[in-house]
Design a protein around this motif. Structure first.
Motif, short mmCIF file in Angstrom:
data_model
loop_
_atom_site.label_atom_id
_atom_site.label_comp_id
_atom_site.label_asym_id
_atom_site.label_seq_id
_atom_site.Cartn_x
_atom_site.Cartn_y
_atom_site.Cartn_z
N ASN A 209 0.83 -1.20 0.00
CA ASN A 209 0.00 0.00 0.00
C ASN A 209 0.86 1.25 0.00
N GLY A 210 0.30 2.33 -0.52
CA GLY A 210 0.88 3.66 -0.37
C GLY A 210 -0.05 4.49 0.48
N HIS A 211 -0.23 5.77 0.12
CA HIS A 211 -1.29 6.61 0.68
C HIS A 211 -1.02 7.11 2.09
N ASP A 212 -0.71 6.20 3.00
CA ASP A 212 -0.48 6.56 4.40
C ASP A 212 1.01 6.89 4.59
N HIS A 213 1.37 8.13 4.33
CA HIS A 213 2.78 8.53 4.30
C HIS A 213 3.52 8.25 5.61
N GLN A 214 2.78 8.21 6.70
CA GLN A 214 3.41 8.02 8.00
C GLN A 214 3.64 6.54 8.31
N GLU A 215 3.23 5.65 7.41
CA GLU A 215 3.36 4.21 7.62
C GLU A 215 4.54 3.65 6.84
#
Length: 278
Positions: A209-215
């Motif tokens: 996955n991408g999207h969740d920059h803080q992950e």
């Protein structure tokens, strides 16, 4: 007290996971020294064109770090896992042209900021929004999870069902989608039909996955399927570094993955599953 299911949601230490989902130990040196037979890299969330960001420099920094790594560790391909651009459709063509320089084989998924038509996407990248690629006995499935207005969507279950069935005899399937399809994160969504579908195919080795920059960690779906993030390669928020993730399929069938930050490895993990062929 944290229970076992809660523990699996935020795994960041080096672990080995068997077919039954049991944690064995921290990954040993043997896990890391096994011969690599297939290797690839993933980055996400470039946000080319985002105001007050250095998107071109971000690409050049990534390219330099990736080529430094790949000099001694050749990769079969690089996936840019969504949010290639930042909203303006006119950015897509130049962004795709630039990013294709990073590796001879580059694939991408559409994110919520990639607000272009399917036709514009095809023209820029040379492949459709949902597409599959075969590398010998390994298959990658790249799925769309947004629309032209930036709305979050579940992966196309009908398309994934068709492709998973088509490739059910492949040794390994790796899935790439931008939006997190499990409500683990602030910006994820709940896509239960997709979750149930992928659990039916034991050769699905991991979802990216991408999207969740803080992950930049790993979370487990029902203690069986690892979902992996890679932070971000650009944009104005997220983890404090720009990096990329590397995945190595080992000769013994295990999968080793880590994040390059961007020149040092971190979060090394090894996953073991017994693939039952249908």
């Amino acid at each position: 007290m944290m229970n076992r299911r809660e523990f699996f949601r935020g795994v960041s230490a080096a672990i080995v996971i068997q077919a039954c989902g049991k944690i064995v130990t921290a990954a040993t040196s043997k896990d890391f020294k096994n011969k690599t037979v297939f290797r690839f890299a993933i980055g996400s969330d470039w946000h080319y064109g985002e105001p007050k960001t250095t998107w071109e420099q971000n690409y050049h920094d990534l390219e330099k770090a990736f080529r430094t790594y790949e000099k001694d560790n050749p990769c079969s391909f690089f996936v840019l896992n969504g949010d290639v651009i930042h909203n303006d459709p006119s950015f897509m063509a130049p962004a795709a042209t630039m990013f294709k320089q990073i590796h001879p084989k580059v694939y991408a998924t559409r994110g919520n900021h990639d607000q272009v038509t399917p036709e514009a996407w095809q023209q820029a990248w040379g492949f459709p929004l949902n597409h599959d690629v075969v590398f010998g006995d390994n298959v990658i499935l790249l799925g769309d999870t947004a629309d032209i207005k930036g709305n979050y969507l579940s992966p196309d279950v009908a398309w994934f069902r068709e492709k998973l069935e088509q490739h059910k005899k492949a040794a390994n399937i790796f899935i790439f989608i931008h939006i997190t399809p499990v409500k683990w994160t602030k910006h994820g969504i709940d896509a239960p039909e997709f979750q149930e579908l992928i659990k039916q195919y034991p050769n699905v080795r991991a979802v990216f996955n991408g999207h969740d920059h803080q992950e930049d960690s790993v979370k487990m779906l029902d203690e069986k399927i690892p979902f992996l993030w890679d932070g971000h390669v650009g944009g104005s928020w997220g983890v404090e570094y720009h990096g990329f993730r590397v995945v190595e399929l080992k000769q013994d069938g295990s999968v080793l993955s880590f994040v390059m930050n961007p020149y040092q490895k971190q979060g090394e993990q090894s996953f073991k599953r017994t693939v039952v062929r249908k």
